[in-house]
Every structure is written in structure tokens, then in C-alpha cells.
Motif scaffolding. Structure first.
Motif, mmCIF file in Angstrom:
data_model
loop_
_atom_site.group_PDB
_atom_site.id
_atom_site.type_symbol
_atom_site.label_atom_id
_atom_site.label_comp_id
_atom_site.label_asym_id
_atom_site.label_seq_id
_atom_site.Cartn_x
_atom_site.Cartn_y
_atom_site.Cartn_z
ATOM 1 N N MET A 1 0.846 -1.202 0.000
ATOM 2 C CA MET A 1 0.000 0.000 0.000
ATOM 3 C C MET A 1 0.873 1.240 0.000
ATOM 4 S SD MET A 1 -2.544 1.431 3.029
ATOM 5 C CE MET A 1 -3.860 0.276 2.729
ATOM 6 N N ALA B 1 -6.448 5.610 3.334
ATOM 7 C CA ALA B 1 -7.229 4.561 2.669
ATOM 8 C C ALA B 1 -8.675 4.570 3.151
ATOM 9 C CB ALA B 1 -6.587 3.203 2.918
ATOM 10 N N GLN C 1 -10.669 7.211 1.596
ATOM 11 C CA GLN C 1 -10.986 6.908 0.198
ATOM 12 C C GLN C 1 -11.965 5.746 0.070
ATOM 13 O OE1 GLN C 1 -7.362 6.335 -2.052
ATOM 14 N NE2 GLN C 1 -6.538 8.341 -1.506
ATOM 15 N N GLN D 1 -11.464 2.659 1.067
ATOM 16 C CA GLN D 1 -10.806 1.378 0.837
ATOM 17 C C GLN D 1 -10.850 0.527 2.106
ATOM 18 O OE1 GLN D 1 -6.839 1.681 -0.831
ATOM 19 N NE2 GLN D 1 -7.302 3.627 -1.853
#
Length: 285
Positions: A1, A70, A73, A75
Motif C-alpha cells: 500500500m 485509505a 478513500q 478502501q
């Protein structure tokens, strides 16, 4: 990531309490810290590799920053993160020679994994009743060609730290934080961000209390000398540091660099004369 330009995030608990060593050599001393005001306590039991340093903490800050970005977003995230060492170095040490850092990162992982914490500091409203590490485990996913360093790493945050992240017990740091080269500079900034950042534009604390909260092992005189040097160099992002000499023992004062917010605070509390005297008695480079 790796999310480019992820906002830098730090957990409020390690900002408030001295969970990291300010020493430059291996620190294997068992430490106990008790805050009489809050009733919070912690015991830090290092491994043979020593207690994690405030520079080792960059790995945790990087992981939390990536996971927070993340989440923002949309995720999916977990306690385990896999990343390229080069991405970590570019995010936290952009102006430094990264060559040896591919090897040094392994020492950081060992200290973070090997040290045991025992504390009654809750995260996410839950108390850990057993000893735990800063991270649960790590793996060198891709070693360097000679096998002494890491090109890619897998690392799992401890449930204690992960709960802080999941419950948004975090604050944003400026990227200039990573440019602070002295351990005490980083620690003072953390404390100022935690206190002045949440309660206003001015934070006062006694020199002795500040020494205790930093976790420094210096004598009071040595610590005061170092604080004075930082006041003179004016090196911290976001805050300027002063000694308030109006009464003894002196207070250390952290004041925002946001002139608009400072002016409003000084006007609201009729502190212009106090601030003018403070500025005169604290010369800068």
C-alpha cells in the motif's frame, strides 16, 4: 500500500505519554511512568535491542497515515500493512541519504516488536489487560540483494494502536515534523500539538512537568539548557517556544505561529502586554 501525499497522522496517546526513547544509543532500561493528575500509568520493558526511539516511531506514523488515507478513500483496511521501504523513506526522510536506511529499518522493526507495554491507557474505550508490543509482527517481504536490509515490509499494528486509529484518536502533523533532527524537538512538538492544538493557541507548562512528560532522562539543568537552545533556534513548525520569567519556577510557553489566531486570543484575554514582554525576554537566532 502507498497513497501519495497522505496526510501525516499520529495517535494522541503516544503524543501525550512518553512511549518512545529520546536516547541515541540502545536504551534497555525498564521505565515506569505515572501521571498523578490523570491516573494513567505505563511500564515499558525493552528487549535486548532496546526501547523504540522517537525516530522508530516514523514507521507507526507512516502506517497510520496510509491507513487513515485509505479509509478516507473508502478502501478496506486491516491492522496489517505491506509497503515498499522506498515509499516509507520518501514520505519520512526525503532529504536524507536513504541507502543505509534500508538496513536500519530492520532495527526499528525489532525494537517495535520486541518491547512490551503494560498500561491502563485506553484506546477506543477498551483497556488492554496483558502486555503487548507496538506492533504484533513483521516480515521482510523483499530483502536487499545482500540480505541485510529490506526493500519491502509487512507489519501488523498492535490492536491497542489500531483501535486508536479506528476511533479517530489521531491528530494531523505537518510534514515538517520529519525534518526535526533532534529527539527532544520532536517530543516537544508532539506535546505542543496535543495540548495547544486542542485547547487553544497558547499552552503553558512548568519546566519540571515538561521534563516528566517528555520522558527525557536528562537532569533538570541539562533539560532546561536544551529547551533554551530550541527557543533560540526557533525550530519547531507551527509553534514558537518561550520562557515566561514572570514567576519562578519559569513556565515554558508554546504559542501558535498563526498570527490571526494569536491576535484574536491576545485581544480576547487582554494579553498584549504579557506577550510583548515575553517576546523581549526570549531572543532568537
Amino acid at each position: 500500500m502507498h497513497i501519495v501525499n497522505a496526510a501525516v497522522k499520529d495517535d494522541i496517546h503516544s503524543m501525550e505519554y512518553p512511549l518512545f526513547s529520546l536516547a541515541k544509543r540502545a536504551d534497555t532500561e525498564v521505565r515506569e511512568y505515572r501521571d498523578a493528575r490523570s491516573g494513567k500509568s505505563l511500564k515499558i520493558i525493552p528487549s535486548a535491542y532496546g526501547m523504540p526511539t522517537i525516530f522508530d516511531k516514523d514507521l507507526l506514523i507512516y502506517a497510520m497515515s496510509q491507513l487513515a488515507a485509505a479509509m478516507n478513500q473508502g478502501q478496506p483496511v486491516s491492522r496489517t500493512i505491506v509497503f515498499q521501504t522506498s515509499d516509507f523513506l520518501n514520505a519520512t526522510k526525503p532529504d536524507k541519504d536513504g541507502g543505509k536506511n534500508y538496513t536500519l529499518i530492520i532495527g526499528s522493526l525489532r525494537r517495535l516488536r520486541g518491547t512490551t507495554l503494560e498500561t491502563n491507557i485506553e484506546t477506543g474505550g477498551k483497556l488492554e489487560t496483558e502486555g503487548f508490543g507496538y506492533i504484533d509482527d513483521y516480515k521482510i517481504v523483499q530483502p536487499t540483494s545482500r540480505g541485510k536490509g529490506a526493500l519491502a515490509v509487512q507489519m501488523s499494528l498492535s490492536p491497542w494502536l489500531y483501535r486508536a486509529l479506528m476511533n479517530f484518536e489521531i491528530l494531523t502533523l505537518p510534514k515538517g515534523y520529519f525534518a526535526l533532527g533532534q529527539p527532544i524537538e520532536r517530543r516537544l512538538y508532539e506535546l505542543a500539538r496535543k495540548h495547544a492544538g486542542s485547547t487553544g493557541v497558547i499552552w503553558k507548562i512548568s519546566m519540571q512537568r515538561l521534563l516528566e512528560k517528555t520522558g527525557s532522562k536528562q537532569s533538570p539543568n541539562e533539560f532546561a539548557k536544551q529547551v533554551r537552545a530550541i527557543i533560540k533556534s526557533d525550530s519547531l513548525p507551527d509553534y514558537r517556544v518561550f520562557l515566561d520569567k514572570a514567576k519562578k519556577p519559569y513556565n515554558v510557553v508554546f504559542i501558535t505561529r498563526n498570527n490571526k489566531a494569536l491576535t484574536e486570543e491576545l485581544e480576547k484575554k487582554n494579553l498584549f502586554d504579557w506577550y510583548e514582554e515575553l517576546s523581549k525576554s526570549n531572543p532568537r537566532d
